[in-house]
Design an enzyme around this catalytic site. Structure first.
Site, mmCIF file in Angstrom:
data_model
loop_
_atom_site.group_PDB
_atom_site.id
_atom_site.type_symbol
_atom_site.label_atom_id
_atom_site.label_comp_id
_atom_site.label_asym_id
_atom_site.label_seq_id
_atom_site.Cartn_x
_atom_site.Cartn_y
_atom_site.Cartn_z
ATOM 1 N N HIS A 107 3.869 2.684 3.947
ATOM 2 C CA HIS A 107 4.827 3.791 3.909
ATOM 3 C C HIS A 107 4.486 4.892 4.912
ATOM 4 O O HIS A 107 5.340 5.729 5.221
ATOM 5 C CB HIS A 107 4.947 4.365 2.491
ATOM 6 C CG HIS A 107 3.761 5.171 2.033
ATOM 7 N ND1 HIS A 107 2.775 4.655 1.219
ATOM 8 C CD2 HIS A 107 3.389 6.452 2.269
ATOM 9 C CE1 HIS A 107 1.874 5.588 0.969
ATOM 10 N NE2 HIS A 107 2.230 6.688 1.598
ATOM 11 N N ASP A 137 2.035 -2.452 0.254
ATOM 12 C CA ASP A 137 1.963 -1.124 0.852
ATOM 13 C C ASP A 137 0.754 -0.996 1.770
ATOM 14 O O ASP A 137 0.096 0.050 1.812
ATOM 15 C CB ASP A 137 1.939 -0.026 -0.216
ATOM 16 C CG ASP A 137 2.283 1.349 0.370
ATOM 17 O OD1 ASP A 137 2.850 1.387 1.483
ATOM 18 O OD2 ASP A 137 1.970 2.370 -0.266
ATOM 19 N N GLY A 212 -0.794 13.275 2.764
ATOM 20 C CA GLY A 212 -1.542 13.198 4.008
ATOM 21 C C GLY A 212 -2.795 12.363 3.874
ATOM 22 O O GLY A 212 -3.316 11.837 4.850
ATOM 23 N N ASN A 213 -3.290 12.231 2.627
ATOM 24 C CA ASN A 213 -4.430 11.358 2.357
ATOM 25 C C ASN A 213 -4.035 9.880 2.351
ATOM 26 O O ASN A 213 -4.911 9.010 2.375
ATOM 27 C CB ASN A 213 -5.073 11.680 1.004
ATOM 28 C CG ASN A 213 -6.129 12.769 1.092
ATOM 29 O OD1 ASN A 213 -5.894 13.892 0.667
ATOM 30 N ND2 ASN A 213 -7.279 12.430 1.634
ATOM 31 N N SER A 214 -2.740 9.592 2.274
ATOM 32 C CA SER A 214 -2.285 8.207 2.205
ATOM 33 C C SER A 214 -2.843 7.394 3.362
ATOM 34 O O SER A 214 -2.728 7.792 4.526
ATOM 35 C CB SER A 214 -0.756 8.138 2.241
ATOM 36 O OG SER A 214 -0.207 8.589 1.035
ATOM 37 N N LEU A 269 0.793 -19.892 -8.249
ATOM 38 C CA LEU A 269 0.312 -20.421 -9.524
ATOM 39 C C LEU A 269 1.167 -21.586 -9.992
ATOM 40 O O LEU A 269 0.660 -22.585 -10.492
ATOM 41 C CB LEU A 269 0.303 -19.316 -10.581
ATOM 42 C CG LEU A 269 -0.090 -19.723 -12.000
ATOM 43 C CD1 LEU A 269 -1.518 -20.275 -12.026
ATOM 44 C CD2 LEU A 269 0.054 -18.549 -12.962
ATOM 45 N N GLY A 270 2.475 -21.473 -9.850
ATOM 46 C CA GLY A 270 3.369 -22.517 -10.350
ATOM 47 C C GLY A 270 3.583 -22.425 -11.845
ATOM 48 O O GLY A 270 3.766 -23.442 -12.523
#
Length: 467
Positions: A107, A137, A212-214, A269-270
């Site tokens: 993002h 993300d 801003g830390n993202s 996984l199925g």
């Protein structure tokens, strides 16, 4: 009264005495000064600031987009011509390889036309996106023109080794004020149901994290990258001591894809399952409501070959507890293709161990992507055949054979009908929709009205559209 006071005084002495006796006077300055400065000096140079710019084209007045105005005036309406506006976003990132590979959040750089990365020493580099994945993300950038320079980078730590109460440091660029370091503890691990990404499995920390830390670093006391700070819980926009970080173990497979240029392929996984609630825990004789109850097993999948059965409860993967479907999905996505995972399964009153081959979902049948043409209410929809690969890719639940909508063109008949990506077309005029080719042929052979049945989530929606 005097005797009671003396007894109380004796108790106080007994409680205080050993603690006083064990106190030790610090022997040197290092024992007096508790500091993270040496750790920060090593780790901080690998944390970068990211500036993403996106050009937006807009009109000064939305009325100028109305077909009525455009019919008479076109683009010559005074003040109605499009104008460009630059949008800027700010985030953080972490250098994870000396050759300039940087990890951040999807993002942070989504839709960016230009990305600038600023190192801790204020050196600036342009960057290009080599991998960006909305589902996790996460995004990886490659710095341009570093001239053979070996950049400081952070090694990946084992996020599964973290425990609640461990000290951690968050490093990033909150509010654009510059590189900032905050300290906290791990408040929770395996935090799910957060709703941030498709793989809800996060490290929760009380280290101050703000906008801003993202994309910034969450490091342990050995200077290893254990998480990517991604989101906060806040009612004000500022830190309330509840931050969430993507575990470093989620990065490993994606980092290999970013380095090699190979697409991200996630294990399959199925099998389908649901969370265990209190009533199901009692019915299955479980000590607590945890695990995943298997509702269905694909006969073509690895779960079938491993011996997983409907009614089994998956409680652990490779020794890591599984509390809900999100935990199970996270554990599977961190495994390497070609490996073998050990599933702990509650079957009746027994717990059995199954060996699960870690495989990619097959694209069987081939997706045969088609854009439906004009002349029908489905025109403008891009459709593909349903396969295990498509089911995993689009996170479809309960989809068997058929055709799924992959995209819908704006202002198209399919868009006006309300079709959405992920819708599964089940029937057309009462006949089952088996493939994209069959659907296209059926639409060409019909002049309406059209009776359409669509599966969306757990519901089947039916409508009739006249020509």
């Amino acid at each position: 009264m005097t005797r009671l006071w003396m007894a109380a005084a004796a108790a106080l002495v007994l409680l205080a005495g050993p603690a006083l006796a064990e106190d030790v006077v610090p022997a040197n300055r290092a024992e007096i000064d508790l500091t993270f400065a040496p750790l920060v000096r090593t780790a901080a140079p690998a944390v970068v600031n990211i500036y993403a710019r996106h050009m937006v084209v807009e009109r000064q007045n939305p009325l100028f987009d109305d077909p009525f105005f455009q019919r008479f005036f076109g683009d010559d309406i005074p003040g109605g011509r499009p104008r460009q506006r630059m949008e800027n976003s700010l985030g953080s990132g972490v250098v994870v390889a000396a050759d300039g590979l940087v990890v951040t959040n999807h993002h942070v750089i989504k839709d960016a036309d230009q990305i600038t990365v600023v190192l801790a020493d204020r050196t600036e580099f342009e960057a290009e996106v080599v991998l960006s994945d909305e589902r996790t993300d996460l995004a990886f950038l490659r710095l341009k023109d570093i001239g053979g320079r070996a950049l400081p980078f952070l090694p990946l730590g084992d996020s599964d080794a973290l425990e609640v109460g461990d000290l951690v440091l968050a490093i990033g660029n909150p509010f654009g004020v510059g590189q900032t370091v905050t300290m906290g503890i791990v408040s929770a691990i395996a935090r799910t149901a957060v709703g941030i990404s498709d793989y809800d499995f996060f490290i929760q920390t009380d280290a101050a994290v703000n906008p801003g830390n993202s994309g910034g670093a969450l490091i342990d006391m050995k200077g290893r990258l254990v998480g990517i700070n991604t989101a906060i819980y806040s009612r004000t926009g500022g830190s309330l001591g509840i931050g969430f970080a993507i575990p470093a173990n989620m990065l490993r497979g994606m980092m290999r894809s970013a380095e090699t240029g190979q697409p991200v392929v996630r294990p399959w996984l199925g099998a389908d399952g649901q969370a265990i609630d209190h009533s199901l825990a009692e019915a299955y004789g479980l000590d607590r409501p945890a695990g995943v109850l298997v509702n269905g097993v694909d006969p073509r999948g690895p779960a079938e070959r491993a011996g997983l059965k409907v009614g089994d409860v998956v409680v652990a993967v490779d020794g890591h507890a599984v509390d809900d479907p999100e935990s199970l999905r996270y554990r599977l996505v961190t495994l390497d293709l070609g490996a073998t995972a050990k599933l702990a399964v509650r079957r009746g009153k027994d717990t059995v161990e199954l060996s699960l081959p870690v495989e990619a979902p097959p694209e069987d049948p081939p997706r045969d992507q088609r854009v439906l043409g004009s002349g029908s209410p489905l025109a403008g929809a891009t459709v593909v055949n349903v396969s295990p690969a498509v089911v995993e890719e689009m996170r479809l639940s309960g989809a068997g054979k058929g055709v799924v909508v992959a995209a819908v063109a704006a202002r198209s008949p399919a868009g006006r009908l309300g079709l959405q990506p992920g819708d599964v077309l089940l029937r057309l005029n009462g006949d089952a929709v088996d493939s994209t080719a069959a659907l296209e042929a059926a639409l060409r052979g019909s002049r309406g009205p059209w009776r359409i049945a669509v599966q969306r989530g757990g519901q089947v929606l039916e409508t009739t559209v006249g020509r």
